[in-house]
Motif scaffolding. Structure first.
Motif, PDB file in Angstrom:
ATOM      1  N   ALA A   1      49.471 109.751  22.397  1.00 47.88           N
ATOM      2  CA  ALA A   1      50.400 109.678  21.269  1.00 47.88           C
ATOM      3  C   ALA A   1      49.648 109.495  19.955  1.00 47.88           C
ATOM      4  O   ALA A   1      50.012 110.081  18.929  1.00 47.88           O
ATOM      5  CB  ALA A   1      51.389 108.527  21.477  1.00 47.88           C
TER       6      ALA A   1
ATOM      7  N   GLU B   1      48.060 112.727  18.862  1.00 43.64           N
ATOM      8  CA  GLU B   1      49.050 113.710  18.410  1.00 43.64           C
ATOM      9  C   GLU B   1      49.786 113.267  17.152  1.00 43.64           C
ATOM     10  O   GLU B   1      50.627 114.001  16.640  1.00 43.64           O
ATOM     11  CB  GLU B   1      50.058 113.974  19.528  1.00 43.64           C
ATOM     12  CG  GLU B   1      49.440 114.640  20.763  1.00 43.64           C
ATOM     13  CD  GLU B   1      50.427 114.795  21.891  1.00 43.64           C
ATOM     14  OE1 GLU B   1      51.541 114.214  21.790  1.00 43.64           O
ATOM     15  OE2 GLU B   1      50.093 115.487  22.874  1.00 43.64           O
TER      16      GLU B   1
ATOM     17  N   ASP C   1      51.949 110.868  16.944  1.00 44.17           N
ATOM     18  CA  ASP C   1      53.321 110.527  17.325  1.00 44.17           C
ATOM     19  C   ASP C   1      53.571 109.047  17.010  1.00 44.17           C
ATOM     20  O   ASP C   1      53.341 108.180  17.857  1.00 44.17           O
ATOM     21  CB  ASP C   1      53.526 110.805  18.810  1.00 44.17           C
ATOM     22  CG  ASP C   1      54.932 110.482  19.292  1.00 44.17           C
ATOM     23  OD1 ASP C   1      55.773 110.066  18.466  1.00 44.17           O
ATOM     24  OD2 ASP C   1      55.185 110.627  20.507  1.00 44.17           O
TER      25      ASP C   1
ATOM     26  N   ASP D   1      56.357 107.300  16.524  1.00 46.71           N
ATOM     27  CA  ASP D   1      57.381 106.662  17.348  1.00 46.71           C
ATOM     28  C   ASP D   1      56.832 106.331  18.725  1.00 46.71           C
ATOM     29  O   ASP D   1      57.075 105.251  19.271  1.00 46.71           O
ATOM     30  CB  ASP D   1      58.603 107.572  17.486  1.00 46.71           C
ATOM     31  CG  ASP D   1      59.414 107.641  16.200  1.00 46.71           C
ATOM     32  OD1 ASP D   1      59.316 106.692  15.391  1.00 46.71           O
ATOM     33  OD2 ASP D   1      60.133 108.632  16.006  1.00 46.71           O
ATOM     34  N   GLY D   2      56.077 107.268  19.298  1.00 48.87           N
ATOM     35  CA  GLY D   2      55.481 107.027  20.607  1.00 48.87           C
ATOM     36  C   GLY D   2      54.481 105.891  20.583  1.00 48.87           C
ATOM     37  O   GLY D   2      54.438 105.063  21.499  1.00 48.87           O
TER      38      GLY D   2
END
Length: 235
Positions: free
Chosen positions: A128, A131, A133, A135-136
């Motif tokens: 995550a 990437e 991400d 939220d992740g």
């Protein structure tokens, strides 16, 4: 003279929120420096931003009042309360003490299954983070600590920790620039202590991990000028 602030929700569709969720939203605005001490918080703009009626907004602000984040000015409404660097340190210190104790207890209860869960979490966190991400990253960081707390079988102590952690918005801290990368390095060290069933090391590493966020957050908020008025008054 205090400014009147209109809060705008910048992410996600509008939906009904509980008063606790409203409080979390406003608390994040306060701790992030988006609103400053002395700013008035009108119910209507907050209700519109979060997607609720005025009633849960008022209840959420009353909850924040009991936590010391806002004050009520007679006949004028709610205003953001003073929020100092020491307040930040105190919140992180209290969380670190409880989290450290829970980590020490968890080290005694680690099983191969729990270790495997935490290892899977670390791999997903790394993915995550790579990437971008956010939220992740936030969700996986929370899940890592939750698995440790559940392993202690210390329900009441975990509840006490949760009441403090709710004053430290998880999404905000997980996405502070640089902090997520530090977590990537520190979580494996925590897991190593848990894998060894080393309670002392688990406690020490957890406390250091939590307390590290305080200085980082204070630096960020200082750069944003959150305490600029205090410095000018002192000079």
């Amino acid at each position: 003279m205090a400014n009147e602030v209109i809060l705008i929700r910048e992410h996600g569709p509008k939906r009904q929120q509980l008063p606790e969720e409203v409080a979390s939203y406003v608390r994040e605005m306060i701790i992030s420096g988006a609103v400053r001490p002395g700013d008035f918080l009108r119910l209507e703009p907050i209700a519109e931003a979060v997607g609720v009626s005025n009633t849960p907004v008022r209840e959420g602000l009353l909850a924040l009042r009991s936590q010391g984040f806002v004050q009520m000015v007679p006949r004028r409404g709610f205003v953001v309360a003073p929020f100092s660097p020491q307040d930040v340190r105190d919140l992180f210190w209290a969380q670190a003490q409880l989290a450290g104790e829970l980590a020490a207890r968890a080290a005694k209860n680690m099983t191969p299954e729990l270790i495997a869960k935490l290892e899977t979490n670390l791999a997903a966190y790394e993915k995550a983070l790579a990437e971008g991400d956010e939220d992740g990253v936030a969700q996986l960081g929370y899940a890592f600590h939750r698995e440790i707390n559940l392993a202690t079988d210390s329900h009441r102590l975990a509840l006490l920790l949760g009441s403090i952690a709710r004053q430290l918005p998880n999404r905000f801290y997980a996405t502070i620039e640089g902090r997520a990368a530090e977590t990537r390095d520190e979580h494996p060290l925590l897991l190593d202590a848990l894998r060894q069933h080393d309670s002392r090391k688990a406690r020490t590493r957890m406390e250091k991990h939590i307390l590290g966020g305080a200085d980082h957050l204070i630096e960020i908020l200082d750069q944003r000028g959150l305490w600029a008025d205090d410095k000018e008054s002192a000079s």
